[in-house]
Design a protein around this motif. Sequence first.
Motif, mmCIF file in Angstrom:
data_model
loop_
_atom_site.group_PDB
_atom_site.id
_atom_site.type_symbol
_atom_site.label_atom_id
_atom_site.label_comp_id
_atom_site.label_asym_id
_atom_site.label_seq_id
_atom_site.Cartn_x
_atom_site.Cartn_y
_atom_site.Cartn_z
ATOM 1 N N ARG A 215 0.766 -1.086 0.011
ATOM 2 C CA ARG A 215 0.144 0.017 -0.047
ATOM 3 C C ARG A 215 0.791 1.208 0.026
ATOM 4 O O ARG A 215 0.396 2.127 -0.624
ATOM 5 N N ASN A 216 2.057 1.187 0.436
ATOM 6 C CA ASN A 216 2.950 2.556 0.684
ATOM 7 C C ASN A 216 3.394 2.973 -0.684
ATOM 8 O O ASN A 216 4.062 3.780 -0.896
ATOM 9 N N ASP A 222 -7.852 7.946 -1.882
ATOM 10 C CA ASP A 222 -8.732 6.741 -1.326
ATOM 11 C C ASP A 222 -9.325 5.924 -2.433
ATOM 12 O O ASP A 222 -9.328 4.676 -1.951
ATOM 13 N N GLY A 223 -9.474 6.177 -3.558
ATOM 14 C CA GLY A 223 -9.982 5.152 -4.518
ATOM 15 C C GLY A 223 -8.742 4.343 -4.878
ATOM 16 O O GLY A 223 -9.202 3.032 -5.158
ATOM 17 N N ALA A 224 -7.685 4.787 -4.957
ATOM 18 C CA ALA A 224 -6.634 3.840 -5.360
ATOM 19 C C ALA A 224 -6.325 2.983 -4.427
ATOM 20 O O ALA A 224 -5.940 1.764 -4.320
ATOM 21 N N HIS A 225 -6.522 3.444 -3.100
ATOM 22 C CA HIS A 225 -6.246 2.302 -1.720
ATOM 23 C C HIS A 225 -7.404 1.406 -1.826
ATOM 24 O O HIS A 225 -6.935 0.028 -1.428
ATOM 25 N N PHE A 226 -8.741 1.822 -2.138
ATOM 26 C CA PHE A 226 -9.736 0.887 -2.048
ATOM 27 C C PHE A 226 -9.592 -0.144 -2.958
ATOM 28 O O PHE A 226 -9.917 -1.339 -2.961
ATOM 29 N N GLY A 255 -3.302 -7.682 -8.891
ATOM 30 C CA GLY A 255 -3.620 -7.363 -9.993
ATOM 31 C C GLY A 255 -4.468 -5.920 -10.142
ATOM 32 O O GLY A 255 -5.646 -5.850 -9.832
ATOM 33 N N CYS A 256 -3.669 -4.877 -9.975
ATOM 34 C CA CYS A 256 -3.859 -3.674 -9.964
ATOM 35 C C CYS A 256 -3.183 -2.674 -10.549
ATOM 36 O O CYS A 256 -1.871 -2.549 -10.491
ATOM 37 N N MET A 257 -3.797 -1.589 -11.238
ATOM 38 C CA MET A 257 -2.703 -0.588 -11.821
ATOM 39 C C MET A 257 -3.613 0.872 -11.535
ATOM 40 O O MET A 257 -4.750 1.139 -11.273
ATOM 41 N N ILE A 258 -2.804 1.537 -11.066
ATOM 42 C CA ILE A 258 -2.991 2.894 -10.449
ATOM 43 C C ILE A 258 -2.820 4.076 -11.421
ATOM 44 O O ILE A 258 -1.444 3.934 -12.023
#
Length: 272
Positions: A215-216, A222-226, A255-258
């Motif tokens: 997470r760091n 907020d949306g990215a963390h959720f 499996g996440c892209m910010i």
Amino acid sequence: MANYEKQWSSANPGFLIIMLDQSGSMGEEYIDGESKASFASKVINNVIGAIIDKNYSGDKPKDRCFIAVIGYATEAKLLKHGFISEFAAQPLRHEIIKKKMSNGAGGFIEVEVNMPIWFEQEANGVTNMAAAFKIAAQLINDYFKANSASPAPIIINISDGAPCIWNGTEAVWNLDETKKMAQSIMATSCEDGNVLIFNAHIEASSFNVQLPNDRNMLPNDDGAHFLFDISSVIPDSYKKAADKSGLKVKDGSKGCMISCDAEGLVKLIDFG
């Protein structure tokens, strides 16, 4: 034993669910004057077209994949679902676009391509992601009844923020409910493994992060963390496919892209 190693085939087709945020904030500018809604719908049309092209045999594509696309805003709805041969036969319309192709001599030329369109951009209302997950859960349960030996289904959720609902007066957050629904889906399994949820965060920012494992690594959003919290850890058997798509997977990568760009979103769906 669940190992996520079953290949998509005509005998055992894969199941891909795309969840598309169509809330009002998706009408905001994203890249080069284009809205988030336009960007996301264009990428989905491109990816579905690519899946169809990759599976052509003779005069029609082999049905190695069943696709469902769910749009969500204040309400959620199943926009279209079917095997890829059905998508190939039933586009909404076609659009002439310019595409760069190799000239065979190390350079590129622009050619006009007749591109099928299945989904138009839409941006209105709030972000009722929970309603979309509810539809996805029912689709997966129905699919398992008829296809228990198929590869584990994959959900790719494209959104610009954290979920909320309209209570009749104002928009209110519903993070806990949405997270519980996502976790319940990820706990659903078949012979091949648990259902996987991958997320693409569509937000204009230079803070681009691909497949984070901490997470760091994320921006203060907020949306990215959720979306990170409701993303599946990438199975070991997917790492070779990720590498082939130009994505680097670390231990514990999700499996996440910010702040996902077009190339990143295509890669995420393609390796998934």
